[in-house]
Design a protein around this motif. Structure first.
Motif, PDB file in Angstrom:
ATOM      1  N   PRO A  83       0.817  -1.224   0.000  1.00 45.30           N
ATOM      2  CA  PRO A  83       0.000   0.000   0.000  1.00 45.30           C
ATOM      3  C   PRO A  83       0.844   1.263   0.000  1.00 45.30           C
ATOM      4  O   PRO A  83       0.453   2.279  -0.590  1.00 45.30           O
ATOM      5  CB  PRO A  83      -0.823  -0.129   1.283  1.00 45.30           C
ATOM      6  N   GLY A  84       2.001   1.219   0.646  1.00 39.66           N
ATOM      7  CA  GLY A  84       2.875   2.382   0.678  1.00 39.66           C
ATOM      8  C   GLY A  84       3.459   2.726  -0.682  1.00 39.66           C
ATOM      9  O   GLY A  84       3.968   3.836  -0.891  1.00 39.66           O
ATOM     10  N   PHE A  85       3.415   1.797  -1.579  1.00 36.21           N
ATOM     11  CA  PHE A  85       3.831   2.040  -2.960  1.00 36.21           C
ATOM     12  C   PHE A  85       2.630   2.504  -3.791  1.00 36.21           C
ATOM     13  O   PHE A  85       2.712   3.469  -4.546  1.00 36.21           O
ATOM     14  CB  PHE A  85       4.410   0.744  -3.552  1.00 36.21           C
ATOM     15  N   ARG A  86       1.486   1.832  -3.610  1.00 32.05           N
ATOM     16  CA  ARG A  86       0.340   2.060  -4.475  1.00 32.05           C
ATOM     17  C   ARG A  86      -0.301   3.438  -4.232  1.00 32.05           C
ATOM     18  O   ARG A  86      -0.704   4.113  -5.191  1.00 32.05           O
ATOM     19  CB  ARG A  86      -0.702   0.952  -4.255  1.00 32.05           C
ATOM     20  N   ARG A  87      -0.410   3.851  -2.945  1.00 33.12           N
ATOM     21  CA  ARG A  87      -1.084   5.119  -2.650  1.00 33.12           C
ATOM     22  C   ARG A  87      -0.348   6.321  -3.239  1.00 33.12           C
ATOM     23  O   ARG A  87      -0.976   7.178  -3.889  1.00 33.12           O
ATOM     24  CB  ARG A  87      -1.256   5.275  -1.139  1.00 33.12           C
TER      25      ARG A  87
END
Length: 745
Positions: A83-87
């Motif tokens: 998620p820290g990449f996707r957001r």
């Protein structure tokens, strides 16, 4: 005509200077804005298969390589599944689409579109594909803004794509140009001081060169409003302008000082210099302009832009040299020798003893001297037969820029390259039928087996007959289901000779599929390699016409100039030999690698076709400079004495030092190309420099006198029907007398 113009320029010299002052100020204003209108080279051929494929991609899939920017995001501690990449990636996508300066029509986020090809193999990087509605030039002006807008905390951002590479090329070209000017101008000034021995005389050629280049840049500014022009036109105009402007004014100033030394008054000296050397320069400048204007016949935007710039600089130089220079000389008079920095004997015409001795030795043994040099020239030209034609590579053409580093990263970490081949299949009805889908699958498999294709994928990989269309099908199938795509990923840079050969094989497969499995459909192959192949095909197809135009018009100019049949033919043949020697040296250095490291680059797999065409067109005209100057002096002596041997020796003695100095100046000016980052600039600079030095030494000093000694009175033969016309004068001043002329030191 030249004499009457010289009289007018002298008698109205102050008016002429005033007009030129206003003109230069106005031209300078326009010239200062020229670089902002120039962009990257446009290698496209508007009517080609690649252009048709590109139009379909742009219209149907909103894909346009020239309007697409690749944004590579890397996070070494997170993968695309975190998620820290996707957001942050999703947030960046929204910001880019809302940015009013970028005018983006779409940003493909592979985490949403499920485009696995845009996710790196180690899953720590992905590519956002941003498509803009801006044209290429306007997008280039937004690259700095895009760099700032794509900075994401914790991520490394890399940008590449047509507009990014173009913008960095523009910046690099400007820096290369400034660096080359700073290095070459002082050297040119020193050589001019050695030639003239006085600062005023030495400064005149530089003044004429500056004015000529500014005027030409203003014309380029006008042309850039009507056609696509490459930023590299600036380099062509600057370096070629320096070379020919300095040479032309050098010849005239030298002749003017000779006339003054003979005791003529200022007006007579100006008129005599323009009637003789000025007339020779007029024919020479036209020959250069005609040679380069032949590039307009290609119909290719990039070549036409280079041809227009190359044609305008000799024409601008002629206008300045034939109008401003005589006015300046009229104002200066004997003050042209002011601020002497060399011994006074440097300012006096010499006896030309060394050159006369060389000429005499050649005339005594013309078969030996000419034969030895001819063998040397043939040996230099032989490697040209092994030249491999290519477009070079993007890495070599763009230097070590950040966009090229991003390209390398893309090739190393992703399954898809930055410039894959795109096979467009278009049909009148749906392509989802079993026959068409099967035919596309067979074509995709055949393409994937090509040794230069790393991977082929497309619609057949995501669609099964009778099955529901998955979301990923939208990448390869148009909404009306009548246009589909197959992507072929090259193993290497798409502009290498190997990949261009692979492209030709893929096109053959596409044509075969049209006639068998995909009968009724249209199959087109597009992409960078396709652009370059189509570009080369046009050059190859039109080369015979261009060569015929250049050879024919060059002969015609020289025939009118010298009023003889043989001398123009000799000049044309020797020019072919000179160009061949330049091509041979290009092959040895850039393709074989002999001494290439000294030029700050590495071996290439070939020389771009367009570079060879440009060199041919330019060198054929430029070689006329020394030929016309030498033969005009020889013809003057021949008209006065009727002695062929004495005329040749006298002509060589008068021009030997001047041609040698001019060749060194021209070579130094052209060496500025070799200081550039782009490989093609180094190739062009090397070819120009080698050809000029060979032409001014082996050909003009040895071969020309040798051949003229062997031919004797046949040098001056004209058909009986034209003899009355030939006696009315040619390139030299009419009724010239041998005693009137000084001899060069």
């Amino acid at each position: 005509m030249i004499g009457r113009l010289a009289h007018l320029m002298y008698r109205r010299r102050w008016t002429v200077l005033g007009i030129w002052l206003v003109a230069v100020i106005a031209a300078g204003i326009f010239a200062s804005q020229t670089s902002a209108l120039l962009g990257a080279p446009d290698y496209g051929d508007p009517g080609s298969e690649s252009a048709r494929a590109g139009a379909i991609l742009d219209r149907t899939f909103h894909q346009n390589g020239q309007k697409t920017t690749l944004i590579i995001l890397t996070n070494r501690s997170l993968t695309v599944a975190d998620p820290g990449f996707r957001r942050p990636v999703a947030g960046l996508t929204r910001r880019l689409l809302a940015d009013p300066a970028l005018h983006l029509s779409a940003v493909d986020n592979p985490l949403v579109s499920h485009n696995a090809e845009s996710i790196s193999r180690d899953r720590h990087s992905l590519v956002l594909t941003a498509s803009t509605r801006l044209n290429e030039s306007d997008m280039e002006h937004q690259i700095d803004h895009l760099r700032a807008a794509t900075r994401v905390p914790g991520f490394t951002t890399r940008l590449t794509g047509y507009s990014v590479i173009s913008e960095e090329d523009n910046v690099t070209a400007t820096k290369d140009l400034s660096r080359a000017e700073m290095l070459t101008l002082p050297i040119l000034l020193v050589i001019l001081i050695l030639v003239f021995g006085a600062l005023v005389a030495a400064g005149l050629p530089l003044l004429i060169a500056l004015v000529s280049i500014v005027v030409c840049m203003a014309f380029i500014w006008v042309g850039a409003h009507f056609m696509s022009m490459s930023v590299y036109v600036l380099d062509v105009v600057t370096f070629i302008g320096l070379g020919i402007s300095i040479d032309y004014s050098l010849f005239i100033v030298y002749r003017f000082r000779e006339e003054l030394a003979r005791g003529f008054d200022c007006e007579t000296a100006v008129v005599h210099a323009m009637e003789t050397t000025g007339r020779a320069i007029f024919f020479s400048g036209l020959a250069v302009a005609v040679g380069l204007s032949s590039l307009l016949l290609t119909g290719l935007p990039f070549m036409q832009a280079m041809g227009l710039g190359g044609m305008l600089i000799p024409l601008s130089t002629l206008v300045v040299t034939l109008t401003l220079l005589p006015a300046v000389l009229g104002v200066l008079g004997t003050r042209v020798n002011r601020f002497r920095v060399m011994p006074s004997r440097w300012l006096r015409p010499g006896t030309g003893g060394t050159w006369r001795a060389i000429g005499g030795a050649i005339m005594r043994r013309p078969w030996l001297t000419g034969g030895v040099v001819l063998v040397i020239m043939v040996l230099l030209a032989l490697p040209a037969g092994r030249l491999t034609l290519s477009q070079g590579t993007q890495k070599q053409s763009s230097g070590n820029s950040a966009s090229v580093a991003a390209l390398a990263f893309l090739h190393a970490h992703f399954a898809v390259g930055s410039d894959p081949l795109t096979v467009v299949v278009q049909n009148r009805s749906s392509l989802l039928g079993g026959t068409m889908l099967s035919g596309m699958r067979s074509l995709e498999n055949a393409i994937g087996q090509d040794p230069e294709v790393a991977r082929a994928y497309g619609l057949p990989d995501v669609v099964r007959p009778g099955a529901t269309l998955p979301p990923a099908a939208g990448q390869f199938l148009s909404p009306d289901q009548r246009t589909a795509l197959i992507i072929a990923v090259p193993r290497d840079d798409p502009t290498t000779a190997k990949n261009m050969a692979g492209l030709r094989r893929i096109r053959a497969l596409a044509q075969s599929a049209e006639q068998s499995q995909l009968r009724g459909a249209t199959v087109l192959v597009g992409g960078s390699s396709a652009w370059y192949v189509d570009f080369d095909n046009v050059i190859t197809d039109r080369l015979p016409l261009i060569a015929l135009v250049v050879l024919g018009l060059t002969y015609a100019f020289l025939f009118v100039a010298f009023r003889t049949v043989f001398l123009p033919l000799k000049a044309v043949l020797l020019n072919v030999l000179s160009v061949g020697a330049a091509f041979g040296m290009l092959q040895l250095v850039f393709q074989e690698g002999y001494g290439v490291s000294l030029l700050g680059t590495s071996r290439a797999d070939g020389v771009p076709t367009w570079v060879l065409l440009f060199l041919f067109a330019f060198l054929f005209g430029l070689s006329m400079d020394y030929e016309v100057l030498l033969l005009s002096r020889i013809r003057e002596a021949w008209m006065a004495s009727g002695d062929n041997s004495e005329a040749v020796v006298s002509g060589l003695a008068r021009t030997g030092r001047l041609i040698s100095s001019a060749a060194v100046i021209m070579a130094i000016a052209f060496s500025g190309f070799m200081l550039g980052t782009a490989l093609w600039m180094k190739e062009m600079g090397f070819g120009l420099t080698v050809s000029i030095l060979v032409d001014a030494t082996l050909i003009r000093v040895v071969l020309v006198p040798s051949i003229m000694a062997i031919m004797g009175r046949w040098n001056w033969w004209v058909p009986p029907a034209l003899r009355a016309w030939s006696r009315r004068g040619g390139i030299e001043r009419e009724n010239v007398t041998e005693e009137r002329e000084p001899v060069l030191a």
